[in-house]
Design a protein around this motif. Structure first.
Motif, PDB file in Angstrom:
ATOM      1  N   ILE A 186       0.844  -1.204   0.000  1.00  0.00           N
ATOM      2  CA  ILE A 186       0.000   0.000   0.000  1.00  0.00           C
ATOM      3  C   ILE A 186       0.875   1.247   0.000  1.00  0.00           C
ATOM      4  N   ASP A 187       1.914   1.256   0.822  1.00  0.00           N
ATOM      5  CA  ASP A 187       2.810   2.420   0.882  1.00  0.00           C
ATOM      6  C   ASP A 187       3.489   2.669  -0.459  1.00  0.00           C
ATOM      7  N   LYS A 188       3.924   1.602  -1.123  1.00  0.00           N
ATOM      8  CA  LYS A 188       4.563   1.741  -2.434  1.00  0.00           C
ATOM      9  C   LYS A 188       3.570   2.276  -3.468  1.00  0.00           C
ATOM     10  N   ALA A 189       2.339   1.787  -3.413  1.00  0.00           N
ATOM     11  CA  ALA A 189       1.315   2.233  -4.362  1.00  0.00           C
ATOM     12  C   ALA A 189       1.011   3.714  -4.168  1.00  0.00           C
ATOM     13  N   VAL A 190       0.959   4.151  -2.919  1.00  0.00           N
ATOM     14  CA  VAL A 190       0.700   5.562  -2.632  1.00  0.00           C
ATOM     15  C   VAL A 190       1.878   6.406  -3.125  1.00  0.00           C
ATOM     16  N   LYS A 191       3.091   5.931  -2.864  1.00  0.00           N
ATOM     17  CA  LYS A 191       4.275   6.674  -3.283  1.00  0.00           C
ATOM     18  C   LYS A 191       4.334   6.821  -4.805  1.00  0.00           C
ATOM     19  N   ARG A 192       3.942   5.774  -5.511  1.00  0.00           N
ATOM     20  CA  ARG A 192       3.960   5.792  -6.975  1.00  0.00           C
ATOM     21  C   ARG A 192       2.775   6.552  -7.567  1.00  0.00           C
ATOM     22  N   GLY A 193       1.753   6.803  -6.745  1.00  0.00           N
ATOM     23  CA  GLY A 193       0.582   7.512  -7.237  1.00  0.00           C
ATOM     24  C   GLY A 193      -0.472   6.586  -7.822  1.00  0.00           C
ATOM     25  N   ALA A 194      -0.336   5.286  -7.578  1.00  0.00           N
ATOM     26  CA  ALA A 194      -1.312   4.332  -8.096  1.00  0.00           C
ATOM     27  C   ALA A 194      -2.635   4.448  -7.350  1.00  0.00           C
ATOM     28  N   ILE A 195      -2.562   4.791  -6.057  1.00  0.00           N
ATOM     29  CA  ILE A 195      -3.768   5.046  -5.277  1.00  0.00           C
ATOM     30  C   ILE A 195      -3.578   6.344  -4.485  1.00  0.00           C
ATOM     31  N   HIS A 196      -4.676   6.978  -4.137  1.00  0.00           N
ATOM     32  CA  HIS A 196      -4.641   8.223  -3.372  1.00  0.00           C
ATOM     33  C   HIS A 196      -4.194   7.932  -1.946  1.00  0.00           C
ATOM     34  N   ARG A 197      -3.556   8.913  -1.299  1.00  0.00           N
ATOM     35  CA  ARG A 197      -3.033   8.660   0.043  1.00  0.00           C
ATOM     36  C   ARG A 197      -4.129   8.392   1.058  1.00  0.00           C
ATOM     37  N   ASN A 198      -5.291   9.014   0.894  1.00  0.00           N
ATOM     38  CA  ASN A 198      -6.399   8.745   1.820  1.00  0.00           C
ATOM     39  C   ASN A 198      -6.922   7.319   1.632  1.00  0.00           C
ATOM     40  N   THR A 199      -6.950   6.863   0.400  1.00  0.00           N
ATOM     41  CA  THR A 199      -7.363   5.487   0.120  1.00  0.00           C
ATOM     42  C   THR A 199      -6.383   4.518   0.758  1.00  0.00           C
ATOM     43  N   GLY A 200      -5.095   4.827   0.639  1.00  0.00           N
ATOM     44  CA  GLY A 200      -4.064   3.983   1.255  1.00  0.00           C
ATOM     45  C   GLY A 200      -4.228   3.933   2.766  1.00  0.00           C
ATOM     46  N   ALA A 201      -4.483   5.086   3.378  1.00  0.00           N
ATOM     47  CA  ALA A 201      -4.663   5.136   4.829  1.00  0.00           C
ATOM     48  C   ALA A 201      -5.886   4.332   5.246  1.00  0.00           C
ATOM     49  N   ARG A 202      -6.963   4.439   4.459  1.00  0.00           N
ATOM     50  CA  ARG A 202      -8.182   3.696   4.772  1.00  0.00           C
ATOM     51  C   ARG A 202      -7.950   2.192   4.687  1.00  0.00           C
ATOM     52  N   LYS A 203      -7.226   1.767   3.654  1.00  0.00           N
ATOM     53  CA  LYS A 203      -6.955   0.337   3.487  1.00  0.00           C
ATOM     54  C   LYS A 203      -6.049  -0.192   4.597  1.00  0.00           C
ATOM     55  N   LYS A 204      -5.050   0.605   5.005  1.00  0.00           N
ATOM     56  CA  LYS A 204      -4.159   0.180   6.090  1.00  0.00           C
ATOM     57  C   LYS A 204      -4.924   0.086   7.403  1.00  0.00           C
ATOM     58  N   SER A 205      -5.840   1.031   7.621  1.00  0.00           N
ATOM     59  CA  SER A 205      -6.644   1.014   8.840  1.00  0.00           C
ATOM     60  C   SER A 205      -7.535  -0.228   8.874  1.00  0.00           C
ATOM     61  N   ARG A 206      -8.129  -0.524   7.742  1.00  0.00           N
ATOM     62  CA  ARG A 206      -9.002  -1.700   7.651  1.00  0.00           C
ATOM     63  C   ARG A 206      -8.202  -2.985   7.873  1.00  0.00           C
ATOM     64  N   ALA A 207      -6.991  -3.029   7.320  1.00  0.00           N
ATOM     65  CA  ALA A 207      -6.132  -4.199   7.497  1.00  0.00           C
ATOM     66  C   ALA A 207      -5.744  -4.372   8.961  1.00  0.00           C
ATOM     67  N   ALA A 208      -5.456  -3.266   9.626  1.00  0.00           N
ATOM     68  CA  ALA A 208      -5.087  -3.322  11.052  1.00  0.00           C
ATOM     69  C   ALA A 208      -6.261  -3.824  11.880  1.00  0.00           C
ATOM     70  N   ARG A 209      -7.468  -3.391  11.500  1.00  0.00           N
ATOM     71  CA  ARG A 209      -8.674  -3.859  12.214  1.00  0.00           C
ATOM     72  C   ARG A 209      -8.860  -5.348  12.047  1.00  0.00           C
ATOM     73  N   VAL A 210      -8.648  -5.829  10.826  1.00  0.00           N
ATOM     74  CA  VAL A 210      -8.773  -7.264  10.556  1.00  0.00           C
ATOM     75  C   VAL A 210      -7.708  -8.022  11.339  1.00  0.00           C
ATOM     76  N   ARG A 211      -6.485  -7.490  11.349  1.00  0.00           N
ATOM     77  CA  ARG A 211      -5.371  -8.142  12.057  1.00  0.00           C
ATOM     78  C   ARG A 211      -5.625  -8.183  13.559  1.00  0.00           C
ATOM     79  N   ARG A 212      -6.165  -7.110  14.121  1.00  0.00           N
ATOM     80  CA  ARG A 212      -6.481  -7.064  15.556  1.00  0.00           C
ATOM     81  C   ARG A 212      -7.532  -8.103  15.925  1.00  0.00           C
ATOM     82  N   GLY A 213      -8.424  -8.389  14.998  1.00  0.00           N
ATOM     83  CA  GLY A 213      -9.458  -9.376  15.255  1.00  0.00           C
ATOM     84  C   GLY A 213      -8.891 -10.763  15.505  1.00  0.00           C
ATOM     85  N   ALA A 214      -7.667 -10.999  15.030  1.00  0.00           N
ATOM     86  CA  ALA A 214      -7.032 -12.299  15.200  1.00  0.00           C
ATOM     87  C   ALA A 214      -6.450 -12.431  16.601  1.00  0.00           C
ATOM     88  N   ALA A 215      -5.986 -11.327  17.171  1.00  0.00           N
ATOM     89  CA  ALA A 215      -5.275 -11.374  18.466  1.00  0.00           C
ATOM     90  C   ALA A 215      -6.201 -11.529  19.641  1.00  0.00           C
TER      91      ALA A 215
END
Length: 87
Positions: free
Chosen positions: A58-87
């Motif tokens: 996600i960070d590489k995609a944002v840096k390259r401009g493939a996705i918007h930075r807010n979209t990247g932040a939203r996806k990372k937040s969602r991933a962290a939420r999913v990951r927390r659900g495992a713990a």
């Protein structure tokens, strides 16, 4: 079809860039599905690896401009939420 040489070049270039952006977005979706599978399977080490790969991609995609930075932040937040659900 364009007649002007610069426009022909621009069409080729935009197609190349579009495919590059598609590679990033597809990769992000794939890693997200893998993360969800690892969390559902209660495999903590695998989930950690998938989460790390996903965030890096996600960070590489944002840096390259493939996705918007807010979209990247939203996806990372969602991933962290999913990951927390495992713990």
């Amino acid at each position: 079809m364009a007649n002007i040489p610069s426009q022909k070049k621009r069409i080729k270039r935009s197609e190349r860039e579009r495919l590059e952006n598609r590679r990033y977005t597809t990769k992000i979706k794939t890693y997200f599905h893998r993360l969800e599978r690892a969390v559902a399977g209660s495999d903590d080490s695998q989930a950690d690896n998938e989460h790390r790969e996903l965030v890096q991609t996600i960070d590489k995609a944002v840096k390259r401009g493939a996705i918007h930075r807010n979209t990247g932040a939203r996806k990372k937040s969602r991933a962290a939420r999913v990951r927390r659900g495992a713990a």
